[in-house]
Enzyme design. Structure first.
Site, PDB file in Angstrom:
ATOM      1  N   LYS A   3       0.868  -1.185   0.000  1.00 54.65           N
ATOM      2  CA  LYS A   3       0.000   0.000   0.000  1.00 54.65           C
ATOM      3  C   LYS A   3       0.898   1.225   0.000  1.00 54.65           C
ATOM      4  O   LYS A   3       2.041   1.183   0.469  1.00 54.65           O
ATOM      5  CB  LYS A   3      -0.891   0.009   1.253  1.00 54.65           C
ATOM      6  CG  LYS A   3      -2.129   0.868   1.097  1.00 54.65           C
ATOM      7  CD  LYS A   3      -3.197   0.138   0.295  1.00 54.65           C
ATOM      8  CE  LYS A   3      -4.453   0.961   0.156  1.00 54.65           C
ATOM      9  NZ  LYS A   3      -5.549   0.159  -0.403  1.00 54.65           N
TER      10      LYS A   3
HETATM   11  N1  LIG Z   1     -10.897   2.368  -5.039  1.00 52.05           N
HETATM   12  C1  LIG Z   1     -10.820   1.070  -4.909  1.00 52.05           C
HETATM   13  O1  LIG Z   1     -10.769   0.334  -5.904  1.00 52.05           O
HETATM   14  C2  LIG Z   1     -10.835   0.422  -3.543  1.00 52.05           C
HETATM   15  C3  LIG Z   1     -10.660  -0.970  -3.474  1.00 52.05           C
HETATM   16  C4  LIG Z   1     -10.769  -1.613  -2.244  1.00 52.05           C
HETATM   17  C5  LIG Z   1     -11.023  -0.864  -1.114  1.00 52.05           C
HETATM   18  N2  LIG Z   1     -11.151   0.488  -1.176  1.00 52.05           N
HETATM   19  C6  LIG Z   1     -11.442   1.206   0.062  1.00 52.05           C
HETATM   20  O2  LIG Z   1     -12.729   1.799  -0.027  1.00 52.05           O
HETATM   21  C7  LIG Z   1     -12.754   3.007   0.738  1.00 52.05           C
HETATM   22  C8  LIG Z   1     -13.200   4.160  -0.151  1.00 52.05           C
HETATM   23  O3  LIG Z   1     -12.297   4.282  -1.235  1.00 52.05           O
HETATM   24  P1  LIG Z   1     -12.686   5.052  -2.580  1.00 52.05           P
HETATM   25  O4  LIG Z   1     -11.726   4.601  -3.603  1.00 52.05           O
HETATM   26  O5  LIG Z   1     -14.139   4.959  -2.821  1.00 52.05           O
HETATM   27  O6  LIG Z   1     -12.325   6.541  -2.198  1.00 52.05           O
HETATM   28  P2  LIG Z   1     -12.947   7.897  -2.807  1.00 52.05           P
HETATM   29  O7  LIG Z   1     -11.967   8.949  -2.491  1.00 52.05           O
HETATM   30  O8  LIG Z   1     -13.346   7.700  -4.230  1.00 52.05           O
HETATM   31  O9  LIG Z   1     -14.293   8.107  -1.965  1.00 52.05           O
HETATM   32  C9  LIG Z   1     -14.312   8.221  -0.575  1.00 52.05           C
HETATM   33  C10 LIG Z   1     -15.707   8.634  -0.127  1.00 52.05           C
HETATM   34  O10 LIG Z   1     -15.750   8.668   1.306  1.00 52.05           O
HETATM   35  C11 LIG Z   1     -16.266   9.926   1.716  1.00 52.05           C
HETATM   36  N3  LIG Z   1     -15.683  10.257   3.022  1.00 52.05           N
HETATM   37  C12 LIG Z   1     -14.432  10.676   3.291  1.00 52.05           C
HETATM   38  N4  LIG Z   1     -14.294  10.916   4.608  1.00 52.05           N
HETATM   39  C13 LIG Z   1     -15.496  10.621   5.165  1.00 52.05           C
HETATM   40  C14 LIG Z   1     -15.993  10.677   6.497  1.00 52.05           C
HETATM   41  N5  LIG Z   1     -15.224  11.096   7.493  1.00 52.05           N
HETATM   42  N6  LIG Z   1     -17.278  10.302   6.703  1.00 52.05           N
HETATM   43  C15 LIG Z   1     -18.063   9.886   5.682  1.00 52.05           C
HETATM   44  N7  LIG Z   1     -17.648   9.827   4.404  1.00 52.05           N
HETATM   45  C16 LIG Z   1     -16.379  10.191   4.164  1.00 52.05           C
HETATM   46  C17 LIG Z   1     -15.859  10.902   0.626  1.00 52.05           C
HETATM   47  O11 LIG Z   1     -16.655  12.073   0.645  1.00 52.05           O
HETATM   48  C18 LIG Z   1     -16.118  10.036  -0.604  1.00 52.05           C
HETATM   49  O12 LIG Z   1     -17.496  10.036  -0.917  1.00 52.05           O
HETATM   50  C19 LIG Z   1     -11.363   3.141   1.325  1.00 52.05           C
HETATM   51  O13 LIG Z   1     -11.351   2.502   2.606  1.00 52.05           O
HETATM   52  C20 LIG Z   1     -10.493   2.351   0.384  1.00 52.05           C
HETATM   53  O14 LIG Z   1      -9.299   1.877   0.990  1.00 52.05           O
HETATM   54  C21 LIG Z   1     -11.061   1.146  -2.377  1.00 52.05           C
END
Ligand SMILES: NC(=O)c1ccc[n+]([C@@H]2O[C@H](COP(=O)([O-])OP(=O)(O)OC[C@H]3O[C@@H](n4cnc5c(N)ncnc54)[C@H](O)[C@@H]3O)[C@@H](O)[C@H]2O)c1
Length: 419
Positions: free
Chosen positions: A105
């Site tokens: 990561k």
């Molecule tokens: N992008 C991927 O392919 C992927 C894969 C596996 C896991 N993840 C995990 O999924 C989660 C989200 O990732 P993402 O890629 O969607 O990120 P992103 O940046 O696209 O979206 C994050 C979302 O969370 C919201 N957010 C941020 N802080 C917040 C808070 N304090 N309270 C409520 N909402 C909040 C933001 O406004 C946004 O809507 C993370 O934990 C990431 O590690 C992502």
């Protein structure tokens, strides 16, 4: 909210399976610690003339099963311990979904919303040129995570390629389609989460996905695509949220508009909580919504010992990484709330990243149907393996997924003779 050091959470999870998997002490010792931790200074002169030094990380946990693989996140709270935890979870995730990758990561401690696009691009390029020796198609392949996206991946590919004198699309996944990205990658994590929801409610709540209600925290890549896929399947979305707050429909039980219109309104308003004609709720209220399924899809440490007993969901499907603290997890189990763990539920993202890498290395391009069909098959297979193991060992789904993963990783380490 009471948060937990994510690395302590990851270590506690690993410790929780030692009564089922007897891991030789020397292998347990290796698994507890990432193999490499790279911490770099990223000095940058911003467009406004200010000189700032950011801190960047790349942590490589384990590569027994293949090259290191894991996303890059930009967030003001990124810390070494957070990246270490996320790298360990990536090792387990690749093993649960059974692809030939290890776990890594990366991240930069920065609030990306305070930087313009130019500065973000230069920061990304500086980060890549600084860790260039640590990454590469056969070494360690980054991908998007919190606050990074296909544009960020395009900059990474370009910077890495410039340093190598030729285009190297396989050095990063989650790229735009035009640069060798895979069809279906953008929606893959959310699609995989939705498949897990569909199967888990059938298995544990004896309900069809069309008859369930779902609340989703986070409306970024993972959250919004989870909502999209669940709406396509006929599930009823009762609440959504983002960093600015949450929203419930007024006068209706669930959002009746199409996903496209929900997303367009959210984009226009700047937040789901600012969509016209919705009832604004806080993120705390969203987590406590009465619903069949709660999907945390934002950050770690959202379900804690403080709010776990207030949850009114029958099931939690972890789309974010580490959204439930270890104590909260035990409270949910005691309260009879089924939990589908992150390393299974959100593994669709790394799975389609693997598909992208395979396509790049073989100079191929699969159709969206091919990608989605393979995603469906692999997710179903992993889901069924975890469910069977949970039943066989009489353990919860988090421990079952971890047992499956750790057995595979330790087998690879032993066969390779790591000791
Ligand atoms: N992008 C991927 O392919 C992927 C894969 C596996 C896991 N993840 C995990 O999924 C989660 C989200 O990732 P993402 O890629 O969607 O990120 P992103 O940046 O696209 O979206 C994050 C979302 O969370 C919201 N957010 C941020 N802080 C917040 C808070 N304090 N309270 C409520 N909402 C909040 C933001 O406004 C946004 O809507 C993370 O934990 C990431 O590690 C992502």
């Amino acid at each position: 909210m009471k948060s937990e050091n994510p690395f302590d959470n990851a270590l506690a999870q690993l410790a929780s399976i030692t009564d089922i998997v007897s891991i030789d002490p020397e292998y347990y010792e290796i698994l507890k610690n990432p193999r490499r931790q790279v911490v770099v200074s990223l000095p940058l002169k911003l467009s406004n003339g200010e000189a700032v030094t950011f801190t960047g990380y790349r942590v490589q946990h384990n590569n027994a099963r293949g090259p290191y693989k894991g996303g890059i996140r930009y967030h003001q709270n990124v810390s070494l311990d957070e990246v270490k935890a996320l790298s360990m979870w990536m090792t387990w995730k690749g093993a649960v979904i059974d692809i030939p990758f290890g776990g890594a990561k990366g991240g930069v401690t920065v609030d990306p919303f305070k930087l313009g696009m130019d500065d973000l691009e230069r920061l990304t390029r500086k980060y890549v040129s600084t860790i260039e020796r640590d990454i590469g198609p056969e070494i360690d392949i980054p991908a998007p995570d919190l606050n990074t996206n296909p544009q960020t991946m395009a900059w990474i590919m370009n910077e890495y390629s410039k340093m190598h004198g030729h285009n190297v699309p396989a050095c990063v996944t989650g790229k735009p389609i035009e640069l060798g990205g895979s069809e279906g990658r953008n929606a893959a994590t959310g699609r995989g989460v939705a498949i897990c929801v569909r199967e888990a409610v059938k298995k544990y709540l004896h309900k069809d996905v069309k008859d369930i209600t779902v609340a989703v925290q986070g409306f970024g890549n993972v959250g919004s695509n989870t909502v999209m896929s669940l709406m396509e399947m006929g599930a009823k979305i009762v609440a959504v949220s983002d960093v600015f707050g949450g929203a419930k429909p007024i006068g209706k039980k669930y959002f009746e508009q199409s996903f496209d219109s929900l997303q367009t309104s959210a984009l226009k308003a700047g937040s789901v909580s600012k969509i016209p004609n919705v009832q604004q709720i806080s993120n705390e209220e969203l987590l406590e919504t009465e619903t069949d399924v709660l999907v945390p899809a934002a950050l770690e440490n959202q379900i804690t010992e403080e709010n776990a007993s207030k949850l009114r969901a029958r099931m939690v499907v972890e789309a974010a990484n580490g959204p439930t603290t270890s104590i909260a997890g035990k409270m949910l189990e005691r309260g009879g709330i089924t939990l589908i763990p992150d390393i299974l539920a959100n593994s669709g993202g790394v799975l389609v990243s693997y598909f992208e890498w395979v396509q790049n290395l073989s100079r191929d391009h699969w159709t969206e149907e091919q990608v989605n069909q393979r995603l469906e098959e692999k997710m179903m297979h992993a889901f069924n393996e975890v469910v069977s193991l949970a039943e066989k060992e009489n353990i919860d789904q988090r421990r079952a997924a971890l047992v499956l993963a750790v057995r595979r990783v330790v087998a690879a380490m032993k066969l390779s003779g790591w000791h």
